[in-house]
Design a protein around this motif. Structure first.
Motif, PDB file in Angstrom:
ATOM      1  N   ILE A  52       0.845  -1.198   0.000  1.00  0.00           N
ATOM      2  CA  ILE A  52       0.000   0.000   0.000  1.00  0.00           C
ATOM      3  C   ILE A  52       0.884   1.254   0.000  1.00  0.00           C
ATOM      4  O   ILE A  52       0.611   2.206  -0.730  1.00  0.00           O
ATOM      5  N   ARG A  53       1.932   1.258   0.782  1.00  0.00           N
ATOM      6  CA  ARG A  53       2.864   2.395   0.822  1.00  0.00           C
ATOM      7  C   ARG A  53       3.516   2.589  -0.537  1.00  0.00           C
ATOM      8  O   ARG A  53       3.624   3.717  -1.038  1.00  0.00           O
ATOM      9  N   PHE A  54       3.964   1.498  -1.172  1.00  0.00           N
ATOM     10  CA  PHE A  54       4.578   1.603  -2.496  1.00  0.00           C
ATOM     11  C   PHE A  54       3.580   2.203  -3.490  1.00  0.00           C
ATOM     12  O   PHE A  54       3.934   3.055  -4.303  1.00  0.00           O
ATOM     13  N   GLY A  55       2.342   1.737  -3.435  1.00  0.00           N
ATOM     14  CA  GLY A  55       1.313   2.248  -4.349  1.00  0.00           C
ATOM     15  C   GLY A  55       1.009   3.710  -4.108  1.00  0.00           C
ATOM     16  O   GLY A  55       0.820   4.489  -5.053  1.00  0.00           O
ATOM     17  N   HIS A  56       0.974   4.096  -2.848  1.00  0.00           N
ATOM     18  CA  HIS A  56       0.724   5.495  -2.498  1.00  0.00           C
ATOM     19  C   HIS A  56       1.790   6.393  -3.122  1.00  0.00           C
ATOM     20  O   HIS A  56       1.482   7.373  -3.797  1.00  0.00           O
ATOM     21  N   TRP A  57       3.053   6.062  -2.891  1.00  0.00           N
ATOM     22  CA  TRP A  57       4.122   6.915  -3.389  1.00  0.00           C
ATOM     23  C   TRP A  57       4.247   6.846  -4.903  1.00  0.00           C
ATOM     24  O   TRP A  57       4.620   7.828  -5.550  1.00  0.00           O
ATOM     25  N   LEU A  58       3.906   5.708  -5.486  1.00  0.00           N
ATOM     26  CA  LEU A  58       3.879   5.629  -6.942  1.00  0.00           C
ATOM     27  C   LEU A  58       2.836   6.597  -7.489  1.00  0.00           C
ATOM     28  O   LEU A  58       3.093   7.320  -8.453  1.00  0.00           O
ATOM     29  N   ALA A  59       1.665   6.653  -6.861  1.00  0.00           N
ATOM     30  CA  ALA A  59       0.625   7.591  -7.304  1.00  0.00           C
ATOM     31  C   ALA A  59       1.098   9.035  -7.167  1.00  0.00           C
ATOM     32  O   ALA A  59       0.852   9.869  -8.052  1.00  0.00           O
ATOM     33  N   VAL A  60       1.784   9.347  -6.083  1.00  0.00           N
ATOM     34  CA  VAL A  60       2.308  10.703  -5.884  1.00  0.00           C
ATOM     35  C   VAL A  60       3.277  11.064  -7.005  1.00  0.00           C
ATOM     36  O   VAL A  60       3.185  12.131  -7.615  1.00  0.00           O
ATOM     37  N   VAL A  61       4.215  10.151  -7.294  1.00  0.00           N
ATOM     38  CA  VAL A  61       5.218  10.428  -8.321  1.00  0.00           C
ATOM     39  C   VAL A  61       4.579  10.464  -9.708  1.00  0.00           C
ATOM     40  O   VAL A  61       4.959  11.285 -10.553  1.00  0.00           O
ATOM     41  N   LEU A  62       3.607   9.611  -9.954  1.00  0.00           N
ATOM     42  CA  LEU A  62       2.894   9.671 -11.234  1.00  0.00           C
ATOM     43  C   LEU A  62       2.248  11.035 -11.422  1.00  0.00           C
ATOM     44  O   LEU A  62       2.333  11.634 -12.495  1.00  0.00           O
ATOM     45  N   ARG A  63       1.619  11.521 -10.373  1.00  0.00           N
ATOM     46  CA  ARG A  63       1.004  12.853 -10.448  1.00  0.00           C
ATOM     47  C   ARG A  63       2.060  13.920 -10.707  1.00  0.00           C
ATOM     48  O   ARG A  63       1.884  14.796 -11.545  1.00  0.00           O
ATOM     49  N   GLU A  64       3.171  13.834 -10.005  1.00  0.00           N
ATOM     50  CA  GLU A  64       4.224  14.838 -10.139  1.00  0.00           C
ATOM     51  C   GLU A  64       4.896  14.817 -11.508  1.00  0.00           C
ATOM     52  O   GLU A  64       5.495  15.806 -11.920  1.00  0.00           O
ATOM     53  N   THR A  65       4.822  13.697 -12.208  1.00  0.00           N
ATOM     54  CA  THR A  65       5.435  13.593 -13.531  1.00  0.00           C
ATOM     55  C   THR A  65       4.394  13.726 -14.641  1.00  0.00           C
ATOM     56  O   THR A  65       4.644  13.334 -15.774  1.00  0.00           O
ATOM     57  N   GLY A  66       3.221  14.286 -14.296  1.00  0.00           N
ATOM     58  CA  GLY A  66       2.208  14.575 -15.306  1.00  0.00           C
ATOM     59  C   GLY A  66       1.382  13.388 -15.750  1.00  0.00           C
ATOM     60  O   GLY A  66       0.777  13.413 -16.818  1.00  0.00           O
ATOM     61  N   ARG A  67       1.315  12.354 -14.945  1.00  0.00           N
ATOM     62  CA  ARG A  67       0.560  11.149 -15.304  1.00  0.00           C
ATOM     63  C   ARG A  67      -0.649  10.966 -14.380  1.00  0.00           C
ATOM     64  O   ARG A  67      -0.862   9.903 -13.810  1.00  0.00           O
ATOM     65  N   ALA A  68      -1.425  12.032 -14.230  1.00  0.00           N
ATOM     66  CA  ALA A  68      -2.594  11.981 -13.348  1.00  0.00           C
ATOM     67  C   ALA A  68      -3.584  10.919 -13.803  1.00  0.00           C
ATOM     68  O   ALA A  68      -4.294  10.341 -12.979  1.00  0.00           O
ATOM     69  N   ASP A  69      -3.622  10.631 -15.105  1.00  0.00           N
ATOM     70  CA  ASP A  69      -4.533   9.608 -15.611  1.00  0.00           C
ATOM     71  C   ASP A  69      -4.215   8.231 -15.042  1.00  0.00           C
ATOM     72  O   ASP A  69      -5.111   7.411 -14.847  1.00  0.00           O
ATOM     73  N   ARG A  70      -2.956   7.966 -14.727  1.00  0.00           N
ATOM     74  CA  ARG A  70      -2.570   6.705 -14.087  1.00  0.00           C
ATOM     75  C   ARG A  70      -2.643   6.796 -12.568  1.00  0.00           C
ATOM     76  O   ARG A  70      -2.893   5.804 -11.895  1.00  0.00           O
ATOM     77  N   ALA A  71      -2.393   7.997 -12.032  1.00  0.00           N
ATOM     78  CA  ALA A  71      -2.388   8.171 -10.575  1.00  0.00           C
ATOM     79  C   ALA A  71      -3.789   8.025  -9.995  1.00  0.00           C
ATOM     80  O   ALA A  71      -3.954   7.441  -8.921  1.00  0.00           O
ATOM     81  N   GLU A  72      -4.787   8.549 -10.667  1.00  0.00           N
ATOM     82  CA  GLU A  72      -6.146   8.550 -10.122  1.00  0.00           C
ATOM     83  C   GLU A  72      -6.684   7.142  -9.845  1.00  0.00           C
ATOM     84  O   GLU A  72      -7.129   6.864  -8.740  1.00  0.00           O
TER      85      GLU A  72
END
Length: 127
Positions: A52-72
């Protein structure tokens, strides 16, 4: 010798990705987190606190790199799996997710917020 799927190796990859992100290398952090998250799901299980922690931070980094479509969808999945657990860390995770991924994410907008959590017990695997 520890293999790539050993829990300690996964935590080390996560920690290294976390440091890369803090230094501004978000693309390398994303690559490491994608691997750690996928292996964590397969080895530790989807509901394991580390996964869950890995997924959380992956979502954060996805958002920060312009990949909100994958982060959401990822953050929605992390929320769902977090709710299945009842640990104290899971509750802290929910608060941090809500703070880091504001409602704008769900509307597709990006924010320029970046936050490092070094020293926060919620994100320190040894805490």
């Amino acid at each position: 010798m520890l293999g790539p799927d050993h829990p300690d190796v996964l935590r080390s990859a996560y920690s290294h990705a976390y440091d890369l992100r803090a230094c501004g290398d978000r693309d390398s952090a994303r690559e490491l987190l994608e691997g750690a998250y996928e292996r964590g799901r397969n080895v530790l299980g989807e509901d394991h606190p580390d996964t869950i922690r890995f997924g959380h931070w992956l979502a954060v980094v996805l958002r920060e790199t312009g990949r909100a479509d994958r982060a959401e969808p990822l953050i929605a999945d992390v929320h769902r799996r977090r709710r299945r657990g009842d640990s104290k860390r899971a509750l802290v995770l929910e608060r941090e997710v809500a703070r880091l991924l504001p409602l704008q994410l769900h509307r597709g907008a990006r924010t320029d917020q970046t936050t490092a959590f070094h020293g926060s017990p919620a994100w320190n695997p040894g805490a």
